[in-house]
Design a protein around this motif. Structure first.
Motif, PDB file in Angstrom:
ATOM      1  N   ALA A   1       0.835  -1.208   0.000  1.00 37.29           N
ATOM      2  CA  ALA A   1       0.000   0.000   0.000  1.00 37.29           C
ATOM      3  C   ALA A   1       0.868   1.255   0.000  1.00 37.29           C
ATOM      4  CB  ALA A   1      -0.930  -0.007   1.208  1.00 37.29           C
ATOM      5  N   ALA A   2       1.985   1.213   0.739  1.00 32.46           N
ATOM      6  CA  ALA A   2       2.890   2.359   0.788  1.00 32.46           C
ATOM      7  C   ALA A   2       3.477   2.652  -0.589  1.00 32.46           C
ATOM      8  CB  ALA A   2       4.010   2.095   1.800  1.00 32.46           C
ATOM      9  N   ILE A   3       3.916   1.603  -1.278  1.00 28.21           N
ATOM     10  CA  ILE A   3       4.515   1.789  -2.606  1.00 28.21           C
ATOM     11  C   ILE A   3       3.472   2.309  -3.588  1.00 28.21           C
ATOM     12  CG2 ILE A   3       5.702   0.648  -4.511  1.00 28.21           C
ATOM     13  CD1 ILE A   3       6.816  -1.353  -2.488  1.00 28.21           C
ATOM     14  N   ILE A   4       2.247   1.795  -3.489  1.00 31.81           N
ATOM     15  CA  ILE A   4       1.180   2.270  -4.368  1.00 31.81           C
ATOM     16  C   ILE A   4       0.937   3.760  -4.160  1.00 31.81           C
ATOM     17  CG2 ILE A   4      -1.299   2.117  -4.829  1.00 31.81           C
ATOM     18  CD1 ILE A   4      -1.103  -0.884  -4.331  1.00 31.81           C
ATOM     19  N   SER A   5       0.951   4.201  -2.899  1.00 32.71           N
ATOM     20  CA  SER A   5       0.745   5.621  -2.601  1.00 32.71           C
ATOM     21  C   SER A   5       1.826   6.475  -3.251  1.00 32.71           C
ATOM     22  CB  SER A   5       0.743   5.844  -1.084  1.00 32.71           C
ATOM     23  OG  SER A   5      -0.329   5.170  -0.464  1.00 32.71           O
ATOM     24  N   VAL A   6       3.061   6.003  -3.192  1.00 35.56           N
ATOM     25  CA  VAL A   6       4.163   6.741  -3.803  1.00 35.56           C
ATOM     26  C   VAL A   6       4.027   6.757  -5.321  1.00 35.56           C
ATOM     27  CG1 VAL A   6       6.668   6.920  -4.002  1.00 35.56           C
ATOM     28  CG2 VAL A   6       5.658   6.168  -1.850  1.00 35.56           C
TER      29      VAL A   6
ATOM     30  N   ALA B   1       2.811   9.692 -10.298  1.00 33.83           N
ATOM     31  CA  ALA B   1       1.957   9.799 -11.483  1.00 33.83           C
ATOM     32  C   ALA B   1       1.301  11.183 -11.535  1.00 33.83           C
ATOM     33  CB  ALA B   1       0.892   8.706 -11.461  1.00 33.83           C
ATOM     34  N   THR B   2       0.851  11.670 -10.389  1.00 30.42           N
ATOM     35  CA  THR B   2       0.267  13.006 -10.315  1.00 30.42           C
ATOM     36  C   THR B   2       1.298  14.067 -10.658  1.00 30.42           C
ATOM     37  OG1 THR B   2      -1.241  12.248  -8.578  1.00 30.42           O
ATOM     38  CG2 THR B   2      -0.962  14.625  -8.820  1.00 30.42           C
TER      39      THR B   2
ATOM     40  N   ALA C   1       3.739  17.267  -5.322  1.00 31.52           N
ATOM     41  CA  ALA C   1       2.796  16.161  -5.543  1.00 31.52           C
ATOM     42  C   ALA C   1       3.457  14.825  -5.241  1.00 31.52           C
ATOM     43  CB  ALA C   1       2.291  16.196  -6.978  1.00 31.52           C
ATOM     44  N   ALA C   2       4.707  14.654  -5.701  1.00 33.23           N
ATOM     45  CA  ALA C   2       5.414  13.410  -5.425  1.00 33.23           C
ATOM     46  C   ALA C   2       5.759  13.287  -3.950  1.00 33.23           C
ATOM     47  CB  ALA C   2       6.688  13.347  -6.268  1.00 33.23           C
ATOM     48  N   LEU C   3       6.104  14.412  -3.331  1.00 38.41           N
ATOM     49  CA  LEU C   3       6.414  14.389  -1.892  1.00 38.41           C
ATOM     50  C   LEU C   3       5.187  14.013  -1.066  1.00 38.41           C
ATOM     51  CD1 LEU C   3       8.718  17.539  -1.571  1.00 38.41           C
ATOM     52  CD2 LEU C   3       9.328  15.197  -0.934  1.00 38.41           C
TER      53      LEU C   3
END
Length: 231
Positions: free
Chosen positions: A157-162, A167-168, A185-187
């Motif tokens: 889940a953590a990797i997906i959030s990153v 992507a944003t 956005a990446a941060l």
């Protein structure tokens, strides 16, 4: 699927997103006119902060994938303690049912009476092996198994959030005025990911400590075999 393998695959997808963002940022930077140098300066400051936090995120994985744990093995051991030990002891308890023993039919006198009086303590001692020992160990192993599964789920889940954050950021970086918005956005995705890693790690450590405490103390509650039977 092996949890570590699934995480490695997600890491590969994240690396692709990082490379894509880098490529888009460089492409858009080449289109920034000279009078918009402030955009470049703002991007550089944000990009440096982003790379620092991303490095910390990668560092977290340095040694984690080398000790995944074995939830499948723990589950098998938990079932074995319940069925192969607890179940067999439960069967022995049923076998010591005084209504099924020949002592009721063949053995009379003081000796028979004393032995009948010992049946309940024997049943209680055997039941204790199941309820106070085998059952507790099985529960501790099951708790640890679930904690390991939950831990690796939190890592995914953590990797997906990153990945979503990058992507944003990539979407913002395709325009000149969107460049300064890309690092934040990446941060943001990294912050959510780091929080998920911290929560998952804390839960795993707490569950491991609880399981260790249960397993180290469980034998203390087991009732001993009646002395008048052994002595």
């Amino acid at each position: 699927m092996d949890p570590a393998q699934e995480v490695r695959e997600m890491i590969g997808k994240l690396q692709d997103k990082v490379e894509e963002l880098t490529r888009i940022v460089n492409s858009t930077l080449s289109k920034v006119p000279g009078f918009l140098d402030w955009i470049v300066d703002k991007l550089i400051d944000g990009w440096n902060a982003l790379m620092e936090k991303l490095g910390e995120f990668w560092d977290w994985f340095t040694d984690k994938l080398s000790y995944v744990g074995n939830p499948f093995g723990l589950h098998a051991a938990s079932v074995s303690w319940t069925e192969d030990i607890g179940g067999k002891v439960a069967n022995l308890v049923r076998d010591i049912d005084d209504s099924d023993l020949l002592v009721d039919d063949k053995w009379k006198g003081d000796g028979a009476d004393q032995y009948r009086q010992s049946l309940d303590p024997q049943r209680e001692a055997l039941s204790s092996i199941n309820s106070d020992f085998a059952s507790n160990i099985s529960s501790a192993l099951s708790t640890l198994m679930l904690a390991i599964v939950a831990f690796w789920a939190s890592v995914v889940a953590a990797i997906i959030s990153v990945i979503v954050g990058f992507a944003t950021a990539t979407g913002a970086a395709v325009t000149v005025f969107g460049l300064p918005l890309a690092p934040p956005a990446a941060l943001g995705g990294l912050a959510i990911g780091v929080g998920a890693l911290a929560a998952g790690t804390a839960t795993l450590y707490a569950s491991a400590a609880s399981a260790r405490g249960t397993m180290s103390s469980t034998a203390a509650g087991v009732q001993t075999w009646p002395q008048f039977v052994t002595g």
